[in-house]
Design a protein around this motif. Structure first.
Motif, PDB file in Angstrom:
ATOM      1  N   GLN A 161       0.714  -4.688  -1.438  1.00  0.00           N
ATOM      2  CA  GLN A 161       1.836  -4.345  -2.466  1.00  0.00           C
ATOM      3  C   GLN A 161       2.196  -3.175  -2.111  1.00  0.00           C
ATOM      4  O   GLN A 161       1.633  -2.398  -1.535  1.00  0.00           O
ATOM      5  CB  GLN A 161       1.360  -4.107  -4.122  1.00  0.00           C
ATOM      6  N   PRO A 162       3.560  -3.017  -2.023  1.00  0.00           N
ATOM      7  CA  PRO A 162       4.192  -1.827  -1.621  1.00  0.00           C
ATOM      8  C   PRO A 162       3.886  -0.552  -2.400  1.00  0.00           C
ATOM      9  O   PRO A 162       4.004  -0.414  -3.558  1.00  0.00           O
ATOM     10  CB  PRO A 162       5.701  -2.090  -1.753  1.00  0.00           C
ATOM     11  N   VAL A 163       3.308   0.378  -1.765  1.00  0.00           N
ATOM     12  CA  VAL A 163       2.563   1.547  -2.363  1.00  0.00           C
ATOM     13  C   VAL A 163       3.904   2.264  -2.931  1.00  0.00           C
ATOM     14  O   VAL A 163       3.669   2.996  -4.028  1.00  0.00           O
ATOM     15  CB  VAL A 163       2.155   2.566  -1.225  1.00  0.00           C
ATOM     16  N   GLY A 164       5.120   2.408  -2.325  1.00  0.00           N
ATOM     17  CA  GLY A 164       6.069   3.084  -2.944  1.00  0.00           C
ATOM     18  C   GLY A 164       6.852   2.388  -4.051  1.00  0.00           C
ATOM     19  O   GLY A 164       7.974   2.775  -4.582  1.00  0.00           O
ATOM     20  N   GLY A 165       6.420   1.183  -4.233  1.00  0.00           N
ATOM     21  CA  GLY A 165       6.912   0.192  -5.350  1.00  0.00           C
ATOM     22  C   GLY A 165       8.192  -0.414  -4.505  1.00  0.00           C
ATOM     23  O   GLY A 165       8.508  -0.220  -3.300  1.00  0.00           O
ATOM     24  N   VAL A 173      -2.744  -8.807  -3.167  1.00  0.00           N
ATOM     25  CA  VAL A 173      -3.678  -8.556  -3.982  1.00  0.00           C
ATOM     26  C   VAL A 173      -3.081  -8.588  -5.555  1.00  0.00           C
ATOM     27  O   VAL A 173      -2.176  -7.610  -5.763  1.00  0.00           O
ATOM     28  CB  VAL A 173      -4.694  -7.512  -3.895  1.00  0.00           C
ATOM     29  N   PHE A 174      -3.456  -9.319  -6.655  1.00  0.00           N
ATOM     30  CA  PHE A 174      -3.168  -8.869  -7.825  1.00  0.00           C
ATOM     31  C   PHE A 174      -4.501  -8.491  -8.525  1.00  0.00           C
ATOM     32  O   PHE A 174      -5.247  -9.339  -8.690  1.00  0.00           O
ATOM     33  CB  PHE A 174      -2.537 -10.256  -8.489  1.00  0.00           C
ATOM     34  N   ALA A 175      -4.641  -7.235  -9.136  1.00  0.00           N
ATOM     35  CA  ALA A 175      -5.813  -6.743  -9.502  1.00  0.00           C
ATOM     36  C   ALA A 175      -5.913  -6.807 -11.123  1.00  0.00           C
ATOM     37  O   ALA A 175      -4.620  -6.781 -11.696  1.00  0.00           O
ATOM     38  CB  ALA A 175      -6.037  -5.174  -8.998  1.00  0.00           C
ATOM     39  N   ASP A 176      -6.984  -7.050 -11.643  1.00  0.00           N
ATOM     40  CA  ASP A 176      -7.071  -6.919 -12.955  1.00  0.00           C
ATOM     41  C   ASP A 176      -7.146  -5.287 -13.578  1.00  0.00           C
ATOM     42  O   ASP A 176      -6.426  -4.876 -14.556  1.00  0.00           O
ATOM     43  CB  ASP A 176      -8.453  -7.328 -13.551  1.00  0.00           C
ATOM     44  N   GLU A 177      -7.593  -4.398 -12.477  1.00  0.00           N
ATOM     45  CA  GLU A 177      -7.550  -3.034 -12.888  1.00  0.00           C
ATOM     46  C   GLU A 177      -7.281  -2.410 -11.388  1.00  0.00           C
ATOM     47  O   GLU A 177      -7.899  -2.797 -10.438  1.00  0.00           O
ATOM     48  CB  GLU A 177      -8.979  -2.800 -13.415  1.00  0.00           C
ATOM     49  N   THR A 178      -6.813  -1.151 -11.476  1.00  0.00           N
ATOM     50  CA  THR A 178      -6.743  -0.272 -10.484  1.00  0.00           C
ATOM     51  C   THR A 178      -7.364   1.097 -10.580  1.00  0.00           C
ATOM     52  O   THR A 178      -7.082   1.581 -11.809  1.00  0.00           O
ATOM     53  CB  THR A 178      -5.245  -0.284  -9.825  1.00  0.00           C
ATOM     54  N   VAL A 179      -8.316   1.570 -10.006  1.00  0.00           N
ATOM     55  CA  VAL A 179      -8.850   2.889  -9.999  1.00  0.00           C
ATOM     56  C   VAL A 179      -8.297   3.661  -9.023  1.00  0.00           C
ATOM     57  O   VAL A 179      -8.434   3.478  -7.752  1.00  0.00           O
ATOM     58  CB  VAL A 179     -10.371   2.898  -9.799  1.00  0.00           C
ATOM     59  N   LEU A 190       5.896   1.397 -11.291  1.00  0.00           N
ATOM     60  CA  LEU A 190       7.317   0.833 -11.572  1.00  0.00           C
ATOM     61  C   LEU A 190       7.198  -0.900 -11.666  1.00  0.00           C
ATOM     62  O   LEU A 190       6.133  -1.345 -10.881  1.00  0.00           O
ATOM     63  CB  LEU A 190       8.015   1.003 -10.239  1.00  0.00           C
ATOM     64  N   PRO A 191       8.055  -1.594 -12.473  1.00  0.00           N
ATOM     65  CA  PRO A 191       8.157  -2.961 -12.142  1.00  0.00           C
ATOM     66  C   PRO A 191       8.835  -3.481 -10.844  1.00  0.00           C
ATOM     67  O   PRO A 191       9.364  -2.880 -10.243  1.00  0.00           O
ATOM     68  CB  PRO A 191       9.028  -3.271 -13.357  1.00  0.00           C
ATOM     69  N   PRO A 192       8.368  -4.682 -10.171  1.00  0.00           N
ATOM     70  CA  PRO A 192       7.239  -5.445 -10.953  1.00  0.00           C
ATOM     71  C   PRO A 192       5.818  -5.322 -10.231  1.00  0.00           C
ATOM     72  O   PRO A 192       4.950  -5.926 -10.750  1.00  0.00           O
ATOM     73  CB  PRO A 192       7.966  -6.993 -10.518  1.00  0.00           C
ATOM     74  N   THR A 193       5.590  -4.425  -9.404  1.00  0.00           N
ATOM     75  CA  THR A 193       4.344  -4.055  -8.889  1.00  0.00           C
ATOM     76  C   THR A 193       3.274  -3.592  -9.969  1.00  0.00           C
ATOM     77  O   THR A 193       2.230  -3.806  -9.562  1.00  0.00           O
ATOM     78  CB  THR A 193       4.308  -2.982  -7.638  1.00  0.00           C
ATOM     79  N   ALA A 194       3.812  -2.939 -10.973  1.00  0.00           N
ATOM     80  CA  ALA A 194       2.876  -2.402 -12.038  1.00  0.00           C
ATOM     81  C   ALA A 194       1.789  -3.570 -12.427  1.00  0.00           C
ATOM     82  O   ALA A 194       0.600  -3.418 -12.952  1.00  0.00           O
ATOM     83  CB  ALA A 194       3.272  -1.882 -13.251  1.00  0.00           C
ATOM     84  N   ALA A 195       2.571  -4.639 -12.431  1.00  0.00           N
ATOM     85  CA  ALA A 195       1.809  -6.137 -13.035  1.00  0.00           C
ATOM     86  C   ALA A 195       0.681  -6.228 -11.967  1.00  0.00           C
ATOM     87  O   ALA A 195      -0.390  -6.934 -12.284  1.00  0.00           O
ATOM     88  CB  ALA A 195       2.684  -7.136 -13.067  1.00  0.00           C
TER      89      ALA A 195
END
Ligand SMILES: NC(=O)C1=CN([C@@H]2O[C@H](COP(=O)(O)OP(=O)(O)OC[C@H]3O[C@@H](n4cnc5c(N)ncnc54)[C@H](O)[C@@H]3O)[C@@H](O)[C@H]2O)[C@@H](O)CC1
Length: 489
Positions: A161-165, A173-179, A190-195
């Motif tokens: 996913q684009p690090v800068g949004g 990757v679509f994660a359930d959680e990000t650390v 930012l939407p939509p990458t926050a999802a």
């Protein structure tokens, strides 16, 4: 306030602690944070099998060190690696993981896919801050192999996913959680990458970014510091008079909703300019409102306004709107009012389109076809373009609302309940934000604060259930009181 920083700002923060960076201490702290979250998720699930997907950079090294910690705790821990020979940090991590009983598997071997498919928790360490949009080819079949019921924890950023949004990548990757470490980055907020980042945990690794955050998100705790609370010496004029040019013979209700919201939000005074039907509605339902043009501190122009209307009173209403635009007062343009903006204004100007209106405006201003979907794919990008074209601050409404000034910090507000997606709530938002503009707040802050309070009012109006716009408008005042009382100055 949640402050987000760009990848460059985070790298600068890391570089400001060269000893901690070079000794690997920062990496150890990061890995400890990841392992702690992974352990909690494994326990919650009664699970034991965890695998890390290890790319070639330091992000992979973080994941490997986390696996080594999890193996030490007795979990069935494996690491699927791309090529640990390229990174010194990874070689040490690999040795530690093996010594503690983890399996380290060559990512090209068939065993790798079995290990991935069998894991209940997956650590995504393919790429982090150094990632470019799109998955590295070596990792595509790794990600495909993840069991659908597995819990995916992205290390720092969801890989690909684009690090800068920007536009979300369906193949990444679509994660359930990000650390993440140090602070959130645009991809997380930012939407939509926050999802694609899922639940966000920020681990403090002992370095702090400096400088103005690249982006920010207001939280309810910010309200007492930012909301314009009147003092004993204030009168209605000093608090701010808001002029509202809204409604027409077709969309009569918009006038009622925006003026009700403005009165409920605590305007010193509201002046309304409309056509006969909405005017009589406002007269009978919102008695606090004063009618006709006059001195104001800011204008809201556009809810329910049809600039092409030939109905009685419409021309006079439009003339007031045009005069307001030509003035040096702050103006919020919404809905039909957006079509009235022809020239750049020097005075503070806030546009509050939804995706369809933003697409239409961009099409008109750039001369190219802009479908609504283009705006929805990258709302912040579209808002940035619109802000550039108009010189105004853009508040782009959506499940996440982004606020982009022509220059400077982007704000994003994402906590409003989805029930708020109903007709008339945009008119309410315009009234609330207008009051904040009239009190002297600059457009970005007024927009973000108004958006936050609008969402809180919607939740209060009917917790967990549907809301009508008028109920949201009426709940704004009590919501402000609740938020001010939660943490008094
Ligand atoms: N600098 C530090 O001390 C710290 C760094 N940390 C970790 O280090 C990470 C950053 O590490 P790196 O700078 O090594 O970068 P990454 O580990 O994000 O990966 C960069 C590598 O992947 C390759 N790559 C990226 N995107 C690709 C794509 N789409 N296709 C093919 N190859 C691609 C790059 O060419 C590069 O070799 C952070 O995200 C964080 O996880 C943490 O350990 C905290 C401390």
């Amino acid at each position: 306030m949640i402050a987000g920083y760009s990848a460059d700002q985070i790298r600068d923060a890391e570089a400001s602690e060269p000893d901690l960076l070079e000794s690997g201490e920062l990496m150890q702290r990061a890995a400890k944070g990841v392992a702690k979250v992974a352990r909690a998720r494994l326990w919650e699930r009664g699970a034991s099998r965890v695998v890390a997907l290890v790319g070639p950079g330091n992000n992979g090294a973080d994941a490997l060190w986390a696996i080594s910690r999890l193996a030490k705790k007795g979990f069935v821990a494996s690491a699927v690696v791309h090529d640990t020979s390229v990174n010194e940090g990874q070689r040490a991590a690999e040795a530690a993981a093996l010594a503690r009983g983890a399996r380290v598997i060559d990512g090209t071997s068939p065993d790798a896919l079995d290990a991935i498919a069998g894991a209940e928790v997956v650590l995504d360490g393919i790429t982090g801050l150094g990632g470019r949009p799109g998955l590295p080819p070596f990792a595509e079949h790794w990600v495909d192999a993840i069991y659908a019921g597995a819990y995916v924890i992205a290390v720092d950023t969801p890989s690909g996913q684009p690090v800068g949004g920007g536009e979300v990548r369906g193949d990444a990757v679509f994660a359930d959680e990000t650390v993440t470490f140090i602070a959130p980055k645009p991809v997380h907020l930012l939407p939509p990458t926050a999802a694609a980042a899922g639940l966000l945990t920020v681990v403090d690794i002992g370095v702090a970014p400096t400088g103005t955050p690249d982006l920010a998100s207001l939280t309810p705790d910010d309200v007492p510091d930012l909301w314009p609370v009147p003092g004993p010496g204030d009168d209605k004029y000093r608090r701010g008079v808001l002029g509202v040019v809204a409604g027409g013979e077709q969309y009569t209700g918009a006038a009622l909703l925006s003026t009700t919201a403005a009165v409920s939000a605590g305007a010193g005074m509201v002046r309304y300019v409309g056509t006969p039907t909405p005017e009589s509605l406002v007269r009978s339902s919102v008695p606090e409102v004063v009618h006709g043009p006059g001195r104001v501190q800011a204008w809201v122009i556009g809810p329910g306004l049809d600039p092409s209307s030939r109905a009685k009173g419409a021309k006079a209403q439009l003339d007031v709107a045009r005069d307001a635009l030509a003035s040096d007062l702050p103006v919020l343009l919404d809905a039909g009012g957006l079509d009235l903006l022809r020239d750049r204004r020097e005075a503070p100007t806030l546009l509050t389109p939804h995706a369809g209106e933003a697409a239409r405006m961009l099409g008109r201003l750039t001369g190219r076809e802009v479908p609504r979907e283009e705006v929805e794919r990258d709302p912040a990008g579209a808002a940035r373009e619109l802000a550039g074209e108009t010189g105004a601050t853009v508040l782009l409404k959506g499940a996440s609302t982004v606020l982009v000034p022509p220059e400077g910090q982007v704000l994003v507000q994402s906590t409003a309940p989805s029930w708020l997606a109903t007709a008339g709530t945009g008119d309410v938002l315009a009234g609330v934000v207008g009051v904040l503009l009239a009190s002297g707040l600059e457009p970005s802050l007024a927009g973000a604060l108004g958006t936050l309070v609008h969402g809180e009012a919607a939740r209060d109006a009917n917790p967990g259930g549907p809301v009508r716009a008028l109920a949201v408008a009426e709940e704004v005042g009590p919501a402000v009181a609740r938020l001010l009382a939660a943490s008094p100055r």
